[in-house]
Motif scaffolding. Structure first.
Motif, PDB file in Angstrom:
ATOM      1  N   VAL A   1      -5.672  17.314  -8.975  1.00 13.75           N
ATOM      2  CA  VAL A   1      -4.829  17.238  -7.781  1.00 13.75           C
ATOM      3  C   VAL A   1      -5.575  16.512  -6.668  1.00 13.75           C
ATOM      4  O   VAL A   1      -6.650  16.952  -6.235  1.00 13.75           O
ATOM      5  CB  VAL A   1      -4.410  18.640  -7.300  1.00 13.75           C
ATOM      6  N   ILE A   2      -5.023  15.390  -6.232  1.00 13.56           N
ATOM      7  CA  ILE A   2      -5.533  14.655  -5.075  1.00 13.56           C
ATOM      8  C   ILE A   2      -4.528  14.836  -3.946  1.00 13.56           C
ATOM      9  O   ILE A   2      -3.373  14.411  -4.051  1.00 13.56           O
ATOM     10  CB  ILE A   2      -5.707  13.152  -5.371  1.00 13.56           C
ATOM     11  N   LEU A   3      -4.935  15.498  -2.887  1.00 10.97           N
ATOM     12  CA  LEU A   3      -4.077  15.690  -1.723  1.00 10.97           C
ATOM     13  C   LEU A   3      -4.305  14.528  -0.767  1.00 10.97           C
ATOM     14  O   LEU A   3      -5.415  14.332  -0.271  1.00 10.97           O
ATOM     15  CB  LEU A   3      -4.401  17.020  -1.047  1.00 10.97           C
ATOM     16  N   ALA A   4      -3.259  13.747  -0.534  1.00 13.83           N
ATOM     17  CA  ALA A   4      -3.343  12.575   0.345  1.00 13.83           C
ATOM     18  C   ALA A   4      -2.593  12.875   1.635  1.00 13.83           C
ATOM     19  O   ALA A   4      -1.355  12.877   1.652  1.00 13.83           O
ATOM     20  CB  ALA A   4      -2.759  11.349  -0.354  1.00 13.83           C
ATOM     21  N   VAL A   5      -3.338  13.153   2.713  1.00 16.14           N
ATOM     22  CA  VAL A   5      -2.725  13.578   3.971  1.00 16.14           C
ATOM     23  C   VAL A   5      -3.458  12.977   5.164  1.00 16.14           C
ATOM     24  O   VAL A   5      -4.678  12.846   5.144  1.00 16.14           O
ATOM     25  CB  VAL A   5      -2.722  15.114   4.116  1.00 16.14           C
ATOM     26  N   ASP A   6      -2.713  12.655   6.209  1.00 15.19           N
ATOM     27  CA  ASP A   6      -3.383  12.190   7.428  1.00 15.19           C
ATOM     28  C   ASP A   6      -3.996  13.388   8.156  1.00 15.19           C
ATOM     29  O   ASP A   6      -3.658  14.539   7.884  1.00 15.19           O
ATOM     30  CB  ASP A   6      -2.402  11.423   8.324  1.00 15.19           C
ATOM     31  N   HIS A   7      -4.902  13.098   9.070  1.00 15.30           N
ATOM     32  CA  HIS A   7      -5.711  14.162   9.684  1.00 15.30           C
ATOM     33  C   HIS A   7      -4.902  15.144  10.518  1.00 15.30           C
ATOM     34  O   HIS A   7      -5.344  16.263  10.759  1.00 15.30           O
ATOM     35  CB  HIS A   7      -6.814  13.542  10.551  1.00 15.30           C
ATOM     36  N   SER A   8      -3.695  14.764  10.959  1.00 12.89           N
ATOM     37  CA  SER A   8      -2.900  15.652  11.811  1.00 12.89           C
ATOM     38  C   SER A   8      -2.359  16.853  11.051  1.00 12.89           C
ATOM     39  O   SER A   8      -1.896  17.821  11.657  1.00 12.89           O
ATOM     40  CB  SER A   8      -1.723  14.883  12.432  1.00 12.89           C
ATOM     41  N   LYS A   9      -2.406  16.828   9.717  1.00 10.38           N
ATOM     42  CA  LYS A   9      -1.857  17.927   8.915  1.00 10.38           C
ATOM     43  C   LYS A   9      -2.801  19.139   8.873  1.00 10.38           C
ATOM     44  O   LYS A   9      -2.390  20.228   8.483  1.00 10.38           O
ATOM     45  CB  LYS A   9      -1.587  17.459   7.483  1.00 10.38           C
ATOM     46  N   PHE A  10      -4.053  18.955   9.261  1.00 15.03           N
ATOM     47  CA  PHE A  10      -5.019  20.051   9.206  1.00 15.03           C
ATOM     48  C   PHE A  10      -4.724  21.077  10.306  1.00 15.03           C
ATOM     49  O   PHE A  10      -4.387  20.725  11.436  1.00 15.03           O
ATOM     50  CB  PHE A  10      -6.444  19.521   9.362  1.00 15.03           C
ATOM     51  N   GLU A  11      -4.845  22.352   9.914  1.00 10.04           N
ATOM     52  CA  GLU A  11      -4.529  23.495  10.775  1.00 10.04           C
ATOM     53  C   GLU A  11      -3.044  23.585  11.097  1.00 10.04           C
ATOM     54  O   GLU A  11      -2.648  24.303  12.013  1.00 10.04           O
ATOM     55  CB  GLU A  11      -5.373  23.490  12.058  1.00 10.04           C
ATOM     56  N   GLN A  12      -2.213  22.879  10.333  1.00  5.70           N
ATOM     57  CA  GLN A  12      -0.769  23.064  10.378  1.00  5.70           C
ATOM     58  C   GLN A  12      -0.385  23.983   9.222  1.00  5.70           C
ATOM     59  O   GLN A  12      -1.001  23.944   8.152  1.00  5.70           O
ATOM     60  CB  GLN A  12      -0.043  21.724  10.208  1.00  5.70           C
TER      61      GLN A  12
ATOM     62  N   CYS B   1       1.756  16.843   1.731  1.00  5.60           N
ATOM     63  CA  CYS B   1       2.156  18.119   2.310  1.00  5.60           C
ATOM     64  C   CYS B   1       2.385  17.934   3.804  1.00  5.60           C
ATOM     65  O   CYS B   1       2.090  16.885   4.369  1.00  5.60           O
ATOM     66  CB  CYS B   1       1.110  19.199   2.052  1.00  5.60           C
ATOM     67  N   GLU B   2       2.909  18.995   4.436  1.00  2.00           N
ATOM     68  CA  GLU B   2       3.119  18.971   5.884  1.00  2.00           C
ATOM     69  C   GLU B   2       2.058  19.781   6.622  1.00  2.00           C
ATOM     70  O   GLU B   2       1.917  19.659   7.835  1.00  2.00           O
ATOM     71  CB  GLU B   2       4.514  19.505   6.224  1.00  2.00           C
TER      72      GLU B   2
END
Length: 253
Positions: A203-214, A173-174
């Motif tokens: 569902v496994i969401l694979a995201v880098d930490h910068s996506k949080f609070e976006q 996700c973004e």
């Protein structure tokens, strides 16, 4: 320093501080103010930043998805750690769907030798990895090519997966927050991701930490639909408690 390297440096400084001063970028890159302003304009058009008087800040609401050329080099070490961690979570002999995105490609790199897996994906990046070794069963989901995500989207993807059932989806996700859940800017991409989520048992969401609070325009998964979030160890510890309240396990890579 070329334009791509400058823009990557700007993004990294923004990830560290949330804001940058144009004069600091001029000094760091050894270019003119006019050049940096052009970089800011390009990045603002991509939906990455919002320009301010004398600088720029990170955009917290994404209406446009950043292009692949920009995303592919961002936080690559973190994405590789995430990919390796996710690969170890995939059960033997399971049917796995891997979503589009640069982090998804790193998952594919670590499962290319897993002969016992059956993998479905609409990602050209994933296909480029998994079709090289021919060790596992791989199915490409059909659709219209979309360069921003380097994958296939559209009604044909939605129709195709409506008849399938996956043991697990590795979702990208973004943006992710506690109000909107996981989000993306593009409507067609969002519809495909929603369909993949509906067809998956886990569902496994694979995201880098910068996506949080976006936050972006289209919701692809509510928090109650997400079982696990795998992200980098760079994540602020406050999120561990926040997302645990929603029954989500966060795994730091």
């Amino acid at each position: 320093m070329n334009a791509a390297a400058r823009r990557l440096l700007i993004l990294r400084k923004l990830e560290e501080n949330n804001a940058v001063d144009i004069n600091d970028i001029v000094k760091a890159c050894g270019v003119s103010i006019a050049t940096v302003r052009r970089d800011f304009k390009f990045m603002e058009d991509q939906g990455l930043i919002t320009t301010t008087h004398g600088g720029a800040v990170l955009t917290r609401f994404l209406s446009v998805e950043p292009g692949y050329i920009i995303k592919k080099d961002l936080m690559i070490d973190e994405k590789r750690r995430i990919g390796e961690t996710v690969s170890k979570m995939l059960e033997p002999y399971s049917n796995v769907c891997i979503d589009c995105g640069t982090t998804a490609k790193e998952v594919a790199e670590y499962i290319s030798d897993r002969k016992e897996l059956t993998v479905f994906s609409n990602s050209l990046l994933v296909a480029s990895v998994l079709t090289q070794k021919n060790n596992l069963k791989f199915f490409m989901l059909p659709g219209q090519f979309r360069s921003n995500s380097m994958g296939y989207v559209g009604a044909s993807v939605v129709d195709y997966v409506s008849n399938l059932r996956f043991d697990c989806i590795v979702l990208g996700c973004e943006g992710i927050d506690t109000v909107s859940g996981a989000t993306v800017p593009d409507i067609e991409d969002g519809c495909c991701k929603r369909a993949l989520v509906r067809s998956s048992n886990k569902v496994i969401l694979a995201v880098d930490h910068s996506k949080f609070e976006q936050t972006a325009t289209v919701s692809i998964a509510q928090l109650k639909e997400i079982d696990v979030i795998v992200t980098g160890k760079e994540l602020d510890e406050k999120y561990l408690t926040t997302f645990a309240e929603f029954g989500i396990k966060i795994v730091l890579a």
